[in-house]
Design a protein around this motif. Structure first.
Motif, PDB file in Angstrom:
ATOM      1  N   ASP A 210       0.859  -1.184   0.000  1.00  0.00           N
ATOM      2  CA  ASP A 210       0.000   0.000   0.000  1.00  0.00           C
ATOM      3  C   ASP A 210       0.902   1.243   0.000  1.00  0.00           C
ATOM      4  O   ASP A 210       1.613   1.495   0.980  1.00  0.00           O
ATOM      5  CB  ASP A 210      -0.887  -0.009   1.248  1.00  0.00           C
ATOM      6  CG  ASP A 210      -1.875   1.143   1.293  1.00  0.00           C
ATOM      7  OD1 ASP A 210      -1.523   2.257   0.843  1.00  0.00           O
ATOM      8  OD2 ASP A 210      -2.995   0.943   1.797  1.00  0.00           O
ATOM      9  N   PRO A 211       0.924   2.041  -1.076  1.00  0.00           N
ATOM     10  CA  PRO A 211       1.859   3.174  -1.146  1.00  0.00           C
ATOM     11  C   PRO A 211       1.747   4.144   0.024  1.00  0.00           C
ATOM     12  O   PRO A 211       2.743   4.706   0.475  1.00  0.00           O
ATOM     13  CB  PRO A 211       1.486   3.847  -2.476  1.00  0.00           C
ATOM     14  CG  PRO A 211       0.828   2.782  -3.280  1.00  0.00           C
ATOM     15  CD  PRO A 211       0.092   1.920  -2.284  1.00  0.00           C
ATOM     16  N   ARG A 212       0.522   4.364   0.523  1.00  0.00           N
ATOM     17  CA  ARG A 212       0.341   5.306   1.631  1.00  0.00           C
ATOM     18  C   ARG A 212       0.990   4.780   2.901  1.00  0.00           C
ATOM     19  O   ARG A 212       1.693   5.507   3.608  1.00  0.00           O
ATOM     20  CB  ARG A 212      -1.145   5.551   1.870  1.00  0.00           C
ATOM     21  CG  ARG A 212      -1.928   6.063   0.668  1.00  0.00           C
ATOM     22  CD  ARG A 212      -3.417   6.037   0.982  1.00  0.00           C
ATOM     23  NE  ARG A 212      -3.848   4.702   1.398  1.00  0.00           N
ATOM     24  CZ  ARG A 212      -4.983   4.445   2.041  1.00  0.00           C
ATOM     25  NH1 ARG A 212      -5.800   5.448   2.366  1.00  0.00           N
ATOM     26  NH2 ARG A 212      -5.319   3.218   2.375  1.00  0.00           N
ATOM     27  N   ARG A 214       3.252   2.315   3.075  1.00  0.00           N
ATOM     28  CA  ARG A 214       4.687   2.114   2.858  1.00  0.00           C
ATOM     29  C   ARG A 214       5.450   3.395   3.181  1.00  0.00           C
ATOM     30  O   ARG A 214       6.552   3.362   3.734  1.00  0.00           O
ATOM     31  CB  ARG A 214       4.946   1.679   1.418  1.00  0.00           C
ATOM     32  CG  ARG A 214       6.421   1.408   1.128  1.00  0.00           C
ATOM     33  CD  ARG A 214       6.628   0.774  -0.237  1.00  0.00           C
ATOM     34  NE  ARG A 214       6.248   1.664  -1.337  1.00  0.00           N
ATOM     35  CZ  ARG A 214       5.271   1.405  -2.188  1.00  0.00           C
ATOM     36  NH1 ARG A 214       4.559   0.301  -2.091  1.00  0.00           N
ATOM     37  NH2 ARG A 214       5.009   2.254  -3.169  1.00  0.00           N
ATOM     38  N   ARG A 215       4.849   4.535   2.859  1.00  0.00           N
ATOM     39  CA  ARG A 215       5.482   5.824   3.158  1.00  0.00           C
ATOM     40  C   ARG A 215       5.623   6.033   4.667  1.00  0.00           C
ATOM     41  O   ARG A 215       6.636   6.545   5.142  1.00  0.00           O
ATOM     42  CB  ARG A 215       4.647   6.948   2.526  1.00  0.00           C
ATOM     43  CG  ARG A 215       5.305   8.306   2.521  1.00  0.00           C
ATOM     44  CD  ARG A 215       4.425   9.301   1.775  1.00  0.00           C
ATOM     45  NE  ARG A 215       5.005  10.632   1.762  1.00  0.00           N
ATOM     46  CZ  ARG A 215       5.834  11.071   0.830  1.00  0.00           C
ATOM     47  NH1 ARG A 215       6.190  10.273  -0.152  1.00  0.00           N
ATOM     48  NH2 ARG A 215       6.309  12.308   0.890  1.00  0.00           N
ATOM     49  N   SER A 255      10.065   9.827  -0.980  1.00  0.00           N
ATOM     50  CA  SER A 255       9.672   9.315  -2.286  1.00  0.00           C
ATOM     51  C   SER A 255      10.682   8.300  -2.809  1.00  0.00           C
ATOM     52  O   SER A 255      10.318   7.351  -3.514  1.00  0.00           O
ATOM     53  CB  SER A 255       9.521  10.467  -3.281  1.00  0.00           C
ATOM     54  OG  SER A 255      10.730  11.207  -3.373  1.00  0.00           O
ATOM     55  N   GLN A 258      11.395   4.915   0.137  1.00  0.00           N
ATOM     56  CA  GLN A 258      10.468   3.793   0.239  1.00  0.00           C
ATOM     57  C   GLN A 258      11.037   2.502  -0.351  1.00  0.00           C
ATOM     58  O   GLN A 258      10.481   1.427  -0.141  1.00  0.00           O
ATOM     59  CB  GLN A 258       9.153   4.141  -0.457  1.00  0.00           C
ATOM     60  CG  GLN A 258       8.377   5.246   0.242  1.00  0.00           C
ATOM     61  CD  GLN A 258       7.117   5.613  -0.516  1.00  0.00           C
ATOM     62  OE1 GLN A 258       6.181   4.828  -0.588  1.00  0.00           O
ATOM     63  NE2 GLN A 258       7.096   6.807  -1.104  1.00  0.00           N
ATOM     64  N   TRP A 262      10.431  -1.685   0.735  1.00  0.00           N
ATOM     65  CA  TRP A 262      10.060  -2.524  -0.407  1.00  0.00           C
ATOM     66  C   TRP A 262      11.077  -3.649  -0.605  1.00  0.00           C
ATOM     67  O   TRP A 262      10.708  -4.790  -0.874  1.00  0.00           O
ATOM     68  CB  TRP A 262       9.943  -1.692  -1.675  1.00  0.00           C
ATOM     69  CG  TRP A 262       9.601  -2.534  -2.871  1.00  0.00           C
ATOM     70  CD1 TRP A 262      10.425  -2.933  -3.874  1.00  0.00           C
ATOM     71  CD2 TRP A 262       8.330  -3.131  -3.140  1.00  0.00           C
ATOM     72  NE1 TRP A 262       9.754  -3.738  -4.758  1.00  0.00           N
ATOM     73  CE2 TRP A 262       8.463  -3.872  -4.341  1.00  0.00           C
ATOM     74  CE3 TRP A 262       7.091  -3.104  -2.498  1.00  0.00           C
ATOM     75  CZ2 TRP A 262       7.404  -4.579  -4.900  1.00  0.00           C
ATOM     76  CZ3 TRP A 262       6.036  -3.809  -3.054  1.00  0.00           C
ATOM     77  CH2 TRP A 262       6.203  -4.541  -4.240  1.00  0.00           C
TER      78      TRP A 262
END
Length: 343
Positions: A210-212, A214-215, A255, A258, A262
């Motif tokens: 989930d990009p949100r 993961r940030r 940006s 992350q 990952w």
């Protein structure tokens, strides 16, 4: 070798099964349903290290004096467990297998006549039910002790660390290391994968996907590295992470940063990993969050800094503990300032 294992949860159960399978005489301690299950049916191990079904001696306390002790309790339970077993293990070499930064110091305080070491395990294991453990990710473990070597520029672990690492490696890979304190901090960075999954009730892989979220994980990791740098830490090498890479990561914008969580998610594979904090939540037990994200907050304060991301995650994990229900991702984002507030 007679090996006592205090705490037969996910990691304790894994080591008990593997060491028993390798021919060592293993005794474990457990409580409640875990004690009853091991007495009745032993410990069943599955997953990455294959199948094993062993029947170690078990009790609330160790019943015989071992040659070596592994302490595999949660960090918050270590002192009481060591005191409870103190008469039996006083003077016996002790290996503390725990997250956080304080485990070896706790053992040294409770057992001043014992030689105390720490072991950092990157093995991911799910305690599926009492007496049953499934290994979702195999990895080497790292054995050492905080001490003069890491401060005096030494590069070699001492002879006892090497000898015990060799014996444990008969069952599972254990690497002797010198800069144990630095390696603890590197493991603390890795442990930043724990809090967000526990809050939202998803696997580590789902959170990192989930990009949100993961940030948020990357922000907690970056904050941890920056605090370690402020505390004068030279990060130890674990699983491809080391001082140079982590310091570079700490200077990156989120940006780009992350990529760190990952890369850990890729190494983890696709078998769902709940993380130890979420496993405690699901069992209705106190978590180690005060010794993980909370340790970052305390170390930041000692350096005259703030750690707002990790402080917010500590508060959210405690909220989940109290309520017994997970929170939506939006609560996490709001607590840490939202995705746009994480610079």
């Amino acid at each position: 070798m007679r090996i006592g294992i205090i705490g037969a949860g996910a990691l304790g159960g894994t080591f008990a099964a593997l060491l028993s399978r390798a021919g060592h005489d293993v005794e474990v301690t457990a409580r409640g349903a875990g004690l009853a299950a091991i007495r009745e049916g032993g410990i069943r191990l599955s997953g990455g290290y294959g199948e094993a079904h062993v029947h170690p001696a078990v009790g609330e306390r160790l019943g015989t004096r071992p040659d070596l002790v592994l302490v595999c309790t949660k960090a918050q339970d270590a002192a009481a467990a060591l005191v409870a077993n103190g008469a039996m293990i006083d003077g016996v070499p002790v290996v503390v297998v725990q997250n956080g930064l304080d485990g070896v110091a706790t053992a040294e305080r409770v057992l001043p006549r014992s030689s105390c070491m720490g072991m950092l395990s990157i093995i991911a294991a799910n305690y599926t039910e009492p007496g049953s453990v499934r290994v979702t990710t195999t990895a080497a473990s790292y054995l050492g002790r905080p001490g003069l070597l890491e401060h005096a520029g030494g590069t070699d672990p001492d002879d006892e660390v090497r000898r015990i690492a060799s014996r444990l490696s008969e069952a599972v890979p254990v690497v002797p290391i010198a800069n144990f304190r630095g390696a603890q901090w590197t493991k603390l960075v890795v442990n930043m994968l724990n809090a967000v999954p526990a809050i939202v009730g998803r696997s580590v892989q789902e959170v990192v996907d989930d990009p949100r979220l993961r940030r948020v994980v990357a922000a907690s990791m970056r904050e941890t590295v920056r605090v370690g740098v402020a505390r004068g830490i030279r990060f130890g090498s674990l699983q491809g992470l080391g001082d140079r890479r982590l310091r570079f990561f700490a200077r990156l914008p989120l940006s780009l940063g992350q990529v760190l969580p990952w890369s850990m998610r890729v190494r983890m594979g696709d078998v769902p990993n709940l993380g130890s904090t979420q496993q405690s939540v699901r069992r209705g037990q106190p978590t180690e969050v005060d010794y993980l994200n909370g340790a970052v907050v305390r170390e930041a304060e000692a350096a005259g800094l703030d750690a707002p991301v990790n402080r917010a995650l500590v508060e959210l994990v405690h909220e989940v503990e109290r309520a017994g229900v997970h929170l939506p991702a939006e609560r996490v984002l709001a607590a840490v300032g939202g995705p746009d507030g994480l610079g």
